[in-house]
Write a protein that holds these residues in place. Structure first.
Motif, PDB file in Angstrom:
ATOM      1  N   SER A  63       7.650  -4.955  -5.421  1.00 48.74           N
ATOM      2  CA  SER A  63       8.092  -5.149  -6.811  1.00 48.74           C
ATOM      3  C   SER A  63       6.866  -5.472  -7.716  1.00 48.74           C
ATOM      4  O   SER A  63       5.931  -5.764  -7.350  1.00 48.74           O
ATOM      5  N   ILE A  64       7.071  -5.204  -8.941  1.00 53.66           N
ATOM      6  CA  ILE A  64       6.165  -5.469  -9.929  1.00 53.66           C
ATOM      7  C   ILE A  64       6.931  -6.295 -11.047  1.00 53.66           C
ATOM      8  O   ILE A  64       7.782  -5.555 -11.751  1.00 53.66           O
ATOM      9  N   ARG A  65       6.340  -7.302 -11.501  1.00 56.99           N
ATOM     10  CA  ARG A  65       6.941  -8.101 -12.444  1.00 56.99           C
ATOM     11  C   ARG A  65       5.933  -8.316 -13.785  1.00 56.99           C
ATOM     12  O   ARG A  65       4.783  -8.766 -13.472  1.00 56.99           O
ATOM     13  N   GLY A  66       6.490  -8.279 -15.080  1.00 55.82           N
ATOM     14  CA  GLY A  66       5.528  -8.618 -16.069  1.00 55.82           C
ATOM     15  C   GLY A  66       4.945  -7.556 -16.593  1.00 55.82           C
ATOM     16  O   GLY A  66       3.907  -7.701 -17.522  1.00 55.82           O
ATOM     17  N   ASP A  67       4.879  -6.307 -16.044  1.00 62.27           N
ATOM     18  CA  ASP A  67       4.416  -5.049 -16.686  1.00 62.27           C
ATOM     19  C   ASP A  67       5.130  -4.376 -17.526  1.00 62.27           C
ATOM     20  O   ASP A  67       4.563  -3.106 -18.014  1.00 62.27           O
ATOM     21  N   ASP A  68       6.256  -4.578 -17.910  1.00 61.94           N
ATOM     22  CA  ASP A  68       7.155  -3.702 -18.758  1.00 61.94           C
ATOM     23  C   ASP A  68       7.525  -2.377 -18.075  1.00 61.94           C
ATOM     24  O   ASP A  68       7.563  -1.505 -18.939  1.00 61.94           O
ATOM     25  N   GLY A  69       7.356  -2.186 -16.810  1.00 64.18           N
ATOM     26  CA  GLY A  69       7.485  -0.872 -16.190  1.00 64.18           C
ATOM     27  C   GLY A  69       6.474   0.066 -16.402  1.00 64.18           C
ATOM     28  O   GLY A  69       6.444   1.328 -16.262  1.00 64.18           O
ATOM     29  N   ARG A  70       5.167  -0.274 -16.629  1.00 69.32           N
ATOM     30  CA  ARG A  70       4.054   0.171 -16.867  1.00 69.32           C
ATOM     31  C   ARG A  70       3.219   0.881 -15.833  1.00 69.32           C
ATOM     32  O   ARG A  70       2.454   1.686 -15.567  1.00 69.32           O
ATOM     33  N   LEU A  71       3.279   0.201 -14.543  1.00 67.50           N
ATOM     34  CA  LEU A  71       2.766   0.318 -13.346  1.00 67.50           C
ATOM     35  C   LEU A  71       3.392   0.887 -12.454  1.00 67.50           C
ATOM     36  O   LEU A  71       4.470   0.803 -12.231  1.00 67.50           O
ATOM     37  N   PRO A  72       2.763   1.904 -11.876  1.00 62.11           N
ATOM     38  CA  PRO A  72       3.228   2.618 -10.706  1.00 62.11           C
ATOM     39  C   PRO A  72       3.565   1.856  -9.365  1.00 62.11           C
ATOM     40  O   PRO A  72       2.836   0.791  -9.107  1.00 62.11           O
ATOM     41  N   LEU A  73       4.812   2.192  -9.028  1.00 58.63           N
ATOM     42  CA  LEU A  73       5.214   1.444  -7.486  1.00 58.63           C
ATOM     43  C   LEU A  73       4.468   2.141  -6.319  1.00 58.63           C
ATOM     44  O   LEU A  73       4.365   1.900  -5.249  1.00 58.63           O
ATOM     45  N   ASP A  74       3.985   3.612  -6.621  1.00 60.59           N
ATOM     46  CA  ASP A  74       3.404   4.777  -5.709  1.00 60.59           C
ATOM     47  C   ASP A  74       2.240   3.820  -5.015  1.00 60.59           C
ATOM     48  O   ASP A  74       1.257   3.447  -5.821  1.00 60.59           O
ATOM     49  N   ALA A  75       2.195   3.482  -3.599  1.00 55.81           N
ATOM     50  CA  ALA A  75       1.149   2.886  -2.980  1.00 55.81           C
ATOM     51  C   ALA A  75      -0.285   3.417  -3.273  1.00 55.81           C
ATOM     52  O   ALA A  75      -1.364   2.916  -3.082  1.00 55.81           O
ATOM     53  N   ASP A  76      -0.191   4.660  -3.509  1.00 55.20           N
ATOM     54  CA  ASP A  76      -1.342   5.462  -3.494  1.00 55.20           C
ATOM     55  C   ASP A  76      -2.059   5.694  -5.109  1.00 55.20           C
ATOM     56  O   ASP A  76      -3.017   5.958  -5.335  1.00 55.20           O
ATOM     57  N   ASN A  78      -1.164   2.834  -7.167  1.00 58.92           N
ATOM     58  CA  ASN A  78      -1.624   1.566  -7.849  1.00 58.92           C
ATOM     59  C   ASN A  78      -2.561   1.000  -7.368  1.00 58.92           C
ATOM     60  O   ASN A  78      -2.927   1.186  -6.201  1.00 58.92           O
ATOM     61  N   THR A  79      -3.527   0.376  -8.028  1.00 65.52           N
ATOM     62  CA  THR A  79      -4.763  -0.027  -7.725  1.00 65.52           C
ATOM     63  C   THR A  79      -4.826  -0.902  -6.843  1.00 65.52           C
ATOM     64  O   THR A  79      -5.658  -1.146  -5.837  1.00 65.52           O
ATOM     65  N   VAL A  80      -3.988  -2.065  -6.793  1.00 67.84           N
ATOM     66  CA  VAL A  80      -3.734  -3.213  -5.889  1.00 67.84           C
ATOM     67  C   VAL A  80      -3.580  -2.448  -4.538  1.00 67.84           C
ATOM     68  O   VAL A  80      -4.269  -2.917  -3.439  1.00 67.84           O
ATOM     69  N   SER A  81      -2.440  -1.705  -4.242  1.00 72.93           N
ATOM     70  CA  SER A  81      -2.334  -1.295  -3.005  1.00 72.93           C
ATOM     71  C   SER A  81      -3.015  -0.265  -2.375  1.00 72.93           C
ATOM     72  O   SER A  81      -3.409  -0.137  -1.396  1.00 72.93           O
ATOM     73  N   ALA A  82      -3.739   0.632  -3.522  1.00 71.02           N
ATOM     74  CA  ALA A  82      -4.501   1.295  -3.006  1.00 71.02           C
ATOM     75  C   ALA A  82      -5.840   0.857  -2.470  1.00 71.02           C
ATOM     76  O   ALA A  82      -6.403   1.275  -1.488  1.00 71.02           O
ATOM     77  N   CYS A  83      -6.103  -0.254  -3.238  1.00 67.05           N
ATOM     78  CA  CYS A  83      -7.662  -0.949  -2.666  1.00 67.05           C
ATOM     79  C   CYS A  83      -7.039  -1.546  -1.311  1.00 67.05           C
ATOM     80  O   CYS A  83      -8.140  -1.817  -0.429  1.00 67.05           O
ATOM     81  N   VAL A  84      -6.085  -2.207  -1.077  1.00 65.58           N
ATOM     82  CA  VAL A  84      -5.818  -2.721   0.048  1.00 65.58           C
ATOM     83  C   VAL A  84      -5.634  -1.789   1.266  1.00 65.58           C
ATOM     84  O   VAL A  84      -6.123  -1.924   2.451  1.00 65.58           O
ATOM     85  N   LYS A  85      -5.061  -0.317   0.957  1.00 68.85           N
ATOM     86  CA  LYS A  85      -5.195   0.436   1.981  1.00 68.85           C
ATOM     87  C   LYS A  85      -6.611   0.825   2.305  1.00 68.85           C
ATOM     88  O   LYS A  85      -7.017   1.247   3.357  1.00 68.85           O
ATOM     89  N   ALA A  86      -7.561   1.093   1.378  1.00 71.35           N
ATOM     90  CA  ALA A  86      -9.003   1.218   1.541  1.00 71.35           C
ATOM     91  C   ALA A  86      -9.529   0.193   2.462  1.00 71.35           C
ATOM     92  O   ALA A  86     -10.365   0.493   3.402  1.00 71.35           O
ATOM     93  N   LEU A  87      -9.258  -1.094   2.123  1.00 75.02           N
ATOM     94  CA  LEU A  87      -9.586  -2.143   3.298  1.00 75.02           C
ATOM     95  C   LEU A  87      -9.238  -2.296   4.507  1.00 75.02           C
ATOM     96  O   LEU A  87     -10.152  -2.178   5.477  1.00 75.02           O
TER      97      LEU A  87
END
Length: 327
Positions: A63-76, A78-87
């Motif tokens: 989930s993502i809260r506080g973004d008004d629906g502007r950020l992608p849930l797709d893990a590839d 979204n910068t957070v998940s994409a960087c976690v995957k890269a690590l």
């Protein structure tokens, strides 16, 4: 697999925990005169990442809260998940570890306060903590920079470095990445005001001139050097004299309504300096002491209200710790 991946290939699975919660701070990039090389972290606002270890390998966003629906849930995407995957891939763990992420935004997107960098830093600090801290902050930093590249097309460290390291940071260079922590005077405070107007980072960057007059460049170099000297000497008057931007502010200020009126208000209220936070539209009054920062920010916000411009206000000392685990 490169040397770093080989070094940490053997993770101590006994140290892996099932859940971590991390807060990472907002930042004031550029510190007025240090475009793309200076920045500092603040206590609030910031972003949270709640990360959970799960049986199924891979990285997913719950989930993502506080973004008004502007950020992608797709893990590839979204910068957070994409960087976690890269690590995880870097450590050779992509097929062995599964994590799910809740992202909680406590700051506006596109505010000039390092929204994307706070999220990215929180995510990378979280996965590193979940794995038992196999990497140092210095080793995490390149992954944070890559997150900025994904977010805005330019892999710069002036936001992610202070968000990750805490305090005031100087990016000396990128080849190789070289970040230096600078002294933080005890009474240095920031009064930040975010006018609710849109100034996209990409648009703000496109306005910057590729070439500048040598005279202006020399002035800017002197200001940066003077600011760093002032930080080391805790000389607030030298800090005040040095925090002036002759290269970027004249161009970007046209995107921010009432900018020069706000600047006059801040300086008349006793602020050491005033300028744009990151690419804007947030502005910052740097002051000696919390009371001065509070006064400047309150007067600026009152002026914007009179101009029928909504705004948010934050007052903070420099955050010297960076991201932290939330119990």
């Amino acid at each position: 697999m490169d040397t770093l991946a080989k070094k940490y290939k053997q993770i101590d699975f006994a140290k892996i925990v099932d859940e971590v919660r991390v807060f990472a701070p907002a930042t004031v990039a550029n510190m007025i005169c240090g475009f793309d090389i200076l920045g500092f972290a603040v206590d609030y606002p910031g972003d949270e990442v709640h990360m959970y270890r799960v049986p199924e390998p891979g990285v997913r966003i719950r989930s993502i809260r506080g973004d008004d629906g502007r950020l992608p849930l797709d893990a590839d995407r979204n910068t957070v998940s994409a960087c976690v995957k890269a690590l995880l891939e870097h450590l050779g763990l992509q097929g062995e570890i599964g994590v799910e992420i809740d992202l909680i935004k406590h700051m506006p997107i596109g505010s000039g306060l390092g929204s994307s960098s706070a999220s990215t830093v929180a995510g990378l600090f979280a996965v590193n903590s979940l794995l038992g801290n196999p990497l140092t902050k210095d080793e995490l930093l390149p992954f944070c920079v890559e997150g900025e590249r994904l977010a805005c097309g330019h892999g710069h460290a002036d936001n992610v470095a202070p968000a990750l390291m805490g305090g005031i940071t100087l990016v000396r260079g990128y080849s190789p990445l070289d970040v230096i922590k600078l002294p933080v005077p005890n009474e240095l405070y920031a009064g930040i005001v975010f006018p609710k107007v849109d100034v996209p980072t990409r648009d703000a960057r496109q306005l910057i001139k590729e070439k500048v007059p040598l005279k202006d460049a020399v002035t800017q170099w002197g200001n940066i050097a003077g600011l760093i000297a002032g930080l080391y000497e805790e000389d607030y008057q030298l800090i005040s004299r040095s925090m002036h931007d002759v290269l970027i502010e004249p161009t970007r200020a046209i995107l921010i309504p009432e900018f020069y009126a706000m600047k006059d208000i801040a300086l008349q209220a006793g602020a050491l300096s005033f300028g744009i936070s990151g690419s804007g539209p947030s502005v910052v009054a740097i002051s000696k002491g919390k009371e001065g920062a509070e006064k400047a920010a309150a007067l600026i916000q009152a002026h914007l209200t009179q101009c029928e411009i909504e705004s948010l206000k934050y007052v903070s000392a420099v955050n010297v710790d960076g991201p932290k685990l939330i119990k």
